[in-house]
Design a protein around this motif. Structure first.
Motif, PDB file in Angstrom:
ATOM      1  N   PRO A   1       0.716  -1.272   0.059  1.00 16.50           N
ATOM      2  CA  PRO A   1       0.024   0.015   0.091  1.00 16.50           C
ATOM      3  C   PRO A   1       0.859   1.206  -0.061  1.00 16.50           C
ATOM      4  CG  PRO A   1       0.048  -0.917   2.036  1.00 16.50           C
ATOM      5  CD  PRO A   1       0.908  -1.793   1.224  1.00 16.50           C
ATOM      6  N   SER A   2       0.278   2.328  -0.254  1.00 21.56           N
ATOM      7  CA  SER A   2       0.944   3.660  -0.149  1.00 21.56           C
ATOM      8  C   SER A   2       1.293   3.838   1.275  1.00 21.56           C
ATOM      9  CB  SER A   2       0.363   4.589  -1.091  1.00 21.56           C
ATOM     10  OG  SER A   2      -1.122   5.156  -0.240  1.00 21.56           O
ATOM     11  N   PRO A   3       2.199   4.994   1.103  1.00 23.87           N
ATOM     12  CA  PRO A   3       2.267   5.547   2.854  1.00 23.87           C
ATOM     13  C   PRO A   3       0.889   6.172   3.325  1.00 23.87           C
ATOM     14  CG  PRO A   3       3.955   6.242   1.373  1.00 23.87           C
ATOM     15  CD  PRO A   3       3.226   5.495   0.318  1.00 23.87           C
ATOM     16  N   VAL A   4       0.026   6.928   2.448  1.00 22.25           N
ATOM     17  CA  VAL A   4      -1.028   7.378   2.855  1.00 22.25           C
ATOM     18  C   VAL A   4      -2.020   6.237   3.461  1.00 22.25           C
ATOM     19  CG1 VAL A   4      -3.061   8.676   2.366  1.00 22.25           C
ATOM     20  CG2 VAL A   4      -0.823   9.608   1.749  1.00 22.25           C
ATOM     21  N   GLN A   5      -2.142   5.029   2.567  1.00 19.42           N
ATOM     22  CA  GLN A   5      -2.788   4.019   2.868  1.00 19.42           C
ATOM     23  C   GLN A   5      -2.468   3.392   4.149  1.00 19.42           C
ATOM     24  OE1 GLN A   5      -2.568   2.060  -0.969  1.00 19.42           O
ATOM     25  NE2 GLN A   5      -4.438   3.030  -1.676  1.00 19.42           N
ATOM     26  N   THR A   6      -1.016   3.277   4.200  1.00 20.16           N
ATOM     27  CA  THR A   6      -0.644   2.776   5.378  1.00 20.16           C
ATOM     28  C   THR A   6      -1.208   3.367   6.674  1.00 20.16           C
ATOM     29  OG1 THR A   6       1.072   1.561   4.261  1.00 20.16           O
ATOM     30  CG2 THR A   6       1.561   1.623   6.521  1.00 20.16           C
ATOM     31  N   ARG A   7      -0.913   4.645   6.551  1.00 18.55           N
ATOM     32  CA  ARG A   7      -1.360   5.634   7.759  1.00 18.55           C
ATOM     33  C   ARG A   7      -2.692   5.362   8.137  1.00 18.55           C
ATOM     34  NH1 ARG A   7       0.760   9.680   5.935  1.00 18.55           N
ATOM     35  NH2 ARG A   7      -1.043  10.812   5.108  1.00 18.55           N
ATOM     36  N   HIS A   8      -3.645   5.535   7.230  1.00 17.94           N
ATOM     37  CA  HIS A   8      -4.903   5.415   7.365  1.00 17.94           C
ATOM     38  C   HIS A   8      -5.365   4.162   8.012  1.00 17.94           C
ATOM     39  CE1 HIS A   8      -6.164   8.597   4.243  1.00 17.94           C
ATOM     40  NE2 HIS A   8      -5.636   9.057   5.379  1.00 17.94           N
ATOM     41  N   ALA A   9      -4.763   2.986   7.504  1.00 12.74           N
ATOM     42  CA  ALA A   9      -4.915   1.470   8.036  1.00 12.74           C
ATOM     43  C   ALA A   9      -4.507   1.402   9.474  1.00 12.74           C
ATOM     44  CB  ALA A   9      -4.335   0.474   6.859  1.00 12.74           C
ATOM     45  N   ARG A  10      -3.239   1.862   9.629  1.00 14.53           N
ATOM     46  CA  ARG A  10      -2.779   2.125  11.160  1.00 14.53           C
ATOM     47  C   ARG A  10      -3.748   2.755  12.220  1.00 14.53           C
ATOM     48  NH1 ARG A  10       1.589   4.492  10.608  1.00 14.53           N
ATOM     49  NH2 ARG A  10       2.935   2.774  10.228  1.00 14.53           N
ATOM     50  N   GLN A  11      -4.180   3.851  11.721  1.00 14.11           N
ATOM     51  CA  GLN A  11      -5.511   4.419  12.451  1.00 14.11           C
ATOM     52  C   GLN A  11      -6.425   3.526  12.778  1.00 14.11           C
ATOM     53  OE1 GLN A  11      -6.108   7.886  10.304  1.00 14.11           O
ATOM     54  NE2 GLN A  11      -4.210   9.137  10.992  1.00 14.11           N
ATOM     55  N   ARG A  12      -7.046   3.000  11.815  1.00 14.00           N
ATOM     56  CA  ARG A  12      -8.288   2.156  11.786  1.00 14.00           C
ATOM     57  C   ARG A  12      -7.751   0.792  13.009  1.00 14.00           C
ATOM     58  NH1 ARG A  12      -9.452   2.742   6.000  1.00 14.00           N
ATOM     59  NH2 ARG A  12      -8.099   0.974   5.856  1.00 14.00           N
ATOM     60  N   ALA A  13      -6.456   0.221  12.657  1.00 13.33           N
ATOM     61  CA  ALA A  13      -6.267  -0.918  13.298  1.00 13.33           C
ATOM     62  C   ALA A  13      -5.867  -0.598  14.867  1.00 13.33           C
ATOM     63  CB  ALA A  13      -5.096  -1.334  12.758  1.00 13.33           C
ATOM     64  N   LEU A  14      -5.477   0.436  15.168  1.00 13.01           N
ATOM     65  CA  LEU A  14      -5.070   1.025  16.471  1.00 13.01           C
ATOM     66  C   LEU A  14      -6.511   1.222  17.288  1.00 13.01           C
ATOM     67  CD1 LEU A  14      -1.738   2.861  16.324  1.00 13.01           C
ATOM     68  CD2 LEU A  14      -2.185   0.557  16.802  1.00 13.01           C
ATOM     69  N   ALA A  15      -7.271   1.820  16.702  1.00 10.81           N
ATOM     70  CA  ALA A  15      -8.498   2.135  17.234  1.00 10.81           C
ATOM     71  C   ALA A  15      -9.215   0.859  17.706  1.00 10.81           C
ATOM     72  CB  ALA A  15      -9.406   2.987  16.362  1.00 10.81           C
ATOM     73  N   LEU A  16      -9.393  -0.236  16.551  1.00  9.44           N
ATOM     74  CA  LEU A  16      -9.715  -1.468  17.025  1.00  9.44           C
ATOM     75  C   LEU A  16      -9.153  -2.137  18.050  1.00  9.44           C
ATOM     76  CD1 LEU A  16     -11.785  -3.960  15.887  1.00  9.44           C
ATOM     77  CD2 LEU A  16      -9.684  -4.701  14.719  1.00  9.44           C
ATOM     78  N   ALA A  17      -7.713  -2.140  18.016  1.00  9.51           N
ATOM     79  CA  ALA A  17      -6.963  -2.778  19.170  1.00  9.51           C
ATOM     80  C   ALA A  17      -7.709  -2.214  20.574  1.00  9.51           C
ATOM     81  CB  ALA A  17      -5.701  -2.383  19.096  1.00  9.51           C
TER      82      ALA A  17
ATOM     83  N   VAL B   1      -0.449  -2.958  11.904  1.00 10.41           N
ATOM     84  CA  VAL B   1      -1.674  -2.822  11.365  1.00 10.41           C
ATOM     85  C   VAL B   1      -2.229  -4.282  11.496  1.00 10.41           C
ATOM     86  CG1 VAL B   1      -3.081  -2.622   9.267  1.00 10.41           C
ATOM     87  CG2 VAL B   1      -1.383  -0.908   9.634  1.00 10.41           C
ATOM     88  N   ARG B   2      -1.449  -5.137  10.828  1.00 10.50           N
ATOM     89  CA  ARG B   2      -1.868  -6.554  10.720  1.00 10.50           C
ATOM     90  C   ARG B   2      -1.791  -7.237  12.081  1.00 10.50           C
ATOM     91  NH1 ARG B   2       1.760  -7.866   5.693  1.00 10.50           N
ATOM     92  NH2 ARG B   2       3.063  -6.217   6.699  1.00 10.50           N
ATOM     93  N   ALA B   3      -0.630  -7.002  12.852  1.00 12.37           N
ATOM     94  CA  ALA B   3      -1.013  -7.752  14.127  1.00 12.37           C
ATOM     95  C   ALA B   3      -1.703  -7.257  15.141  1.00 12.37           C
ATOM     96  CB  ALA B   3       0.746  -7.380  14.653  1.00 12.37           C
ATOM     97  N   PRO B   4      -2.050  -5.947  15.516  1.00  5.87           N
ATOM     98  CA  PRO B   4      -3.153  -5.744  16.382  1.00  5.87           C
ATOM     99  C   PRO B   4      -4.612  -6.200  15.806  1.00  5.87           C
ATOM    100  CG  PRO B   4      -1.848  -3.728  15.881  1.00  5.87           C
ATOM    101  CD  PRO B   4      -1.453  -4.904  14.855  1.00  5.87           C
ATOM    102  N   VAL B   5      -4.836  -6.174  14.474  1.00  4.43           N
ATOM    103  CA  VAL B   5      -6.134  -6.762  14.132  1.00  4.43           C
ATOM    104  C   VAL B   5      -6.187  -8.367  14.452  1.00  4.43           C
ATOM    105  CG1 VAL B   5      -7.779  -7.058  12.183  1.00  4.43           C
ATOM    106  CG2 VAL B   5      -6.437  -4.838  12.394  1.00  4.43           C
ATOM    107  N   VAL B   6      -5.158  -8.995  13.968  1.00  2.80           N
ATOM    108  CA  VAL B   6      -5.331 -10.444  14.240  1.00  2.80           C
ATOM    109  C   VAL B   6      -5.430 -10.588  15.738  1.00  2.80           C
ATOM    110  CG1 VAL B   6      -4.046 -12.588  14.157  1.00  2.80           C
ATOM    111  CG2 VAL B   6      -4.052 -10.916  12.118  1.00  2.80           C
ATOM    112  N   ALA B   7      -4.625  -9.860  16.436  1.00  2.00           N
ATOM    113  CA  ALA B   7      -4.843 -10.168  17.907  1.00  2.00           C
ATOM    114  C   ALA B   7      -5.964  -9.890  18.550  1.00  2.00           C
ATOM    115  CB  ALA B   7      -3.710  -9.234  18.662  1.00  2.00           C
ATOM    116  N   SER B   8      -6.777  -8.951  17.703  1.00  2.00           N
ATOM    117  CA  SER B   8      -8.183  -8.672  18.284  1.00  2.00           C
ATOM    118  C   SER B   8      -9.123 -10.068  18.245  1.00  2.00           C
ATOM    119  CB  SER B   8      -8.781  -7.695  17.771  1.00  2.00           C
ATOM    120  OG  SER B   8      -9.066  -7.902  16.201  1.00  2.00           O
ATOM    121  N   TRP B   9      -8.765 -10.903  17.094  1.00  2.00           N
ATOM    122  CA  TRP B   9      -9.655 -12.111  16.937  1.00  2.00           C
ATOM    123  C   TRP B   9      -8.919 -13.163  17.809  1.00  2.00           C
ATOM    124  CZ3 TRP B   9     -14.039 -11.604  15.020  1.00  2.00           C
ATOM    125  CH2 TRP B   9     -14.403 -11.027  13.878  1.00  2.00           C
ATOM    126  N   LEU B  10      -7.663 -13.165  18.187  1.00  2.00           N
ATOM    127  CA  LEU B  10      -7.137 -14.265  19.083  1.00  2.00           C
ATOM    128  C   LEU B  10      -7.702 -14.136  20.505  1.00  2.00           C
ATOM    129  CD1 LEU B  10      -3.379 -14.417  17.749  1.00  2.00           C
ATOM    130  CD2 LEU B  10      -5.282 -16.227  17.216  1.00  2.00           C
TER     131      LEU B  10
END
Length: 532
Positions: free
Chosen positions: A258-274, A348-357
């Motif tokens: 993904p682009s840096p902008v997409q990664t930044r948005h993805a991180r914001q969503r993932a950390l909010a989910l975490a 991004v990926r680790a916090p989201v997967v951890a939320s399921w685990l």
């Protein structure tokens, strides 16, 4: 049924000749829910395991026992119980594990039959906790679904939608839906903005059956995407059962990065989910402290792609692609009650997967370490071994009348094997003739077989492929019915027939998935912590 009070865990043997401790089914049931670490290993071969096993059992086939147990149960002080069909295999396995240094070791007295006689349930299939979890997620969170008929109609009309296949790329290439793009579930949180053009386009996620369809769709819903999101009802099997055509060998997949902008948005969503799911984010220093704790097991799991993992990872991490880690946790983690630390390099990926685990009942967290160092991973130690020969040398051995023993999976043997070679497996092995040639696809399997059934001073190992056999002029046979089905204890037939054009097998499999929730007991259900 009320279990007996919990006794002390089996003590470490003091001599090499100490007897193996035994536990009753009631004791084991208590241990499974007492909150302490426990590894429950079913040492039968995969086909036997898949026909009937305990809900929390992890399969460590006797043919691969020592190296699979070492991977799945890395801490030698773990409380560990092994079981079989009450045929003596568990005792053989326990002795082998004790030789590997496992000290808190016991055998289930009476094996699987005794467990059933006490009124406890056994389950067919594989990945039971994860599969059951997927069904419970759909029930509790009301994950929206789309039928195969509706998807087919929308595609025929040319409706705008994005169809994503949440399975690994190798599974996707075997069979896929028209227009589906491969994006494994563990990658969705990071890459979805690269795949969806706007916030209005419907997104449909599917797998081969149900679990990953549900978890993939619910992942995007949990992340807060505004698009209409659906799980495809019954995945590729549901599509096939409606007589719609599947594709094979497709190469559509998510963008490389993904682009840096997409990664930044993805991180914001993932950390909010975490934060919503209480996922701890720990520092490298905190992880090192966890790893130094001798009383607990800490798994460090890299949830990124295989290529990213190969380029470099956290010291001591094992590869566990995030979508598969949720789908089949028991294939990566063998100790119930252990700590799981997930690493990804971008948070991004680790916090989201951890939320399921965590909802699966695991003590899971994510590492905050920034980009992972691009240092190469340490290579595994070499397999001590038998002298190896190539196919040309094997042809000479065959002409000499040497005995050939094929230790590859039974289905591989059926497909093609060297003439005169006999199929064998460690649990049902026979003594090797002098000068035997062992054919294997994994040198470790051959080493374990020889350690129990032969001498390593005169046996030889052939690791070449059938194409190499042919090039050397070795005579090759195909025997689709040999070994007979009842001898193929390493192969689970009903799981695989569903992808071979067998509609009855596909219906049976889907019905099996949907019935899992009704089979678990109150304690097993209470272990899940599904959060809206």
């Amino acid at each position: 049924m009320t279990p007996n009070p919990q006794p002390e865990a089996p003590a470490r043997p003091t001599t090499a000749q100490a007897s193996i401790a035994r536990v009753t089914p009631d004791t084991l049931k208590t241990w499974l829910h007492d909150g302490q670490e426990l590894a429950l290993l079913d040492v039968r071969e995969h086909g036997q395991y898949g026909q009937a096993h305990l809900f929390y059992a992890v399969n460590t086939p006797y043919s691969q026992l020592e190296f699979e147990a070492g991977r799945l149960v890395p801490r030698r002080g773990t409380r560990l119980v092994v079981y079989d069909q009450n045929d003596g295999l568990a005792e053989r396995a326990a002795r082998a594990l004790r030789a590997q240094g496992y000290g808190r070791l016991a055998v289930l007295d009476g094996g699987l039959p005794a467990w059933q006689r006490q009124g406890y349930a056994v389950f067919a299939g594989v990945n039971l906790p994860s599969k059951t979890f997927g069904e419970l997620v759909e029930q509790h969170l009301h994950t929206p679904t789309m039928s195969a008929d509706e998807l087919h109609q929308r595609q025929a009309r040319g409706d705008k939608l994005v169809l994503l296949d949440g399975r690994p790329y190798a599974e996707y290439q075997k069979m896929s839906l028209p227009a589906a793009i491969c994006c494994p579930n563990g990658e969705l949180a990071l890459r979805i903005d690269s795949l969806v053009p706007d916030t209005a386009t419907p997104i449909v996620i599917h797998c081969a059956g149900r679990t990953r369809s549900i978890i993939g769709a619910q992942t995007l819903i949990n992340l807060g995407l505004p698009n209409p999101i659906y799980a495809l009802e019954n995945g590729t099997q549901g599509w096939f059962l409606r007589d719609y055509a599947l594709e094979h060998g497709q190469t559509r997949r998510h963008p490389a990065a993904p682009s840096p902008v997409q990664t930044r948005h993805a991180r914001q969503r993932a950390l909010a989910l975490a934060r919503r799911h209480g996922v701890p984010l720990i520092s490298p220093a905190a992880l090192r402290a966890l790893q130094a704790d001798p009383a607990r097991t800490t798994y460090v799991l890299d949830v990124r792609t295989a290529q990213e993992f190969a380029d470099g990872t956290w010291a001591g991490a094992e590869h566990a692609p995030g979508g598969q880690l949720v789908q089949a946790t028991d294939q990566f983690v063998g100790t119930r009650g252990a700590r799981l630390v997930l690493v990804d390099g971008e948070e991004v990926r680790a916090p989201v997967v951890a939320s399921w685990l965590r909802q699966l009942g695991w003590e899971a967290c994510a590492l905050q370490a920034g980009p992972l160092a691009a240092a190469p991973r340490a290579l595994p130690p070499p397999v001590p071994g038998l002298p190896r020969i190539d196919s040309v040398q094997a042809r000479a051995r065959l002409d000499e009348g040497r005995s050939f023993i094929d230790l590859r999976p039974s289905m591989h043997y059926r497909q093609s094997h060297i003439a005169t070679a006999q199929w064998r497996i460690r649990s049902r092995g026979e003594p090797l003739a002098p000068g035997a040639v062992l054919i294997a696809s994994d040198a470790r399997v051959a080493a374990l077989y020889v350690g129990e059934h032969g001498r390593s001073d005169d046996a030889e190992l052939l690791l070449d492929t059938p194409d190499q056999w042919r090039a050397a002029g070795l005579p090759i046979q195909s025997t689709p019915a040999m070994p007979p089905d009842e001898a193929c204890i390493d192969f689970l037939f009903f799981v695989h027939d569903r992808h071979s054009g067998n509609k009855a097998a596909a219906r049976q499999y889907l019905q099996w998935e949907m019935e899992l929730v009704r089979q678990i007991d109150a304690q097993e259900r209470a272990a899940f912590r599904i959060q809206a």
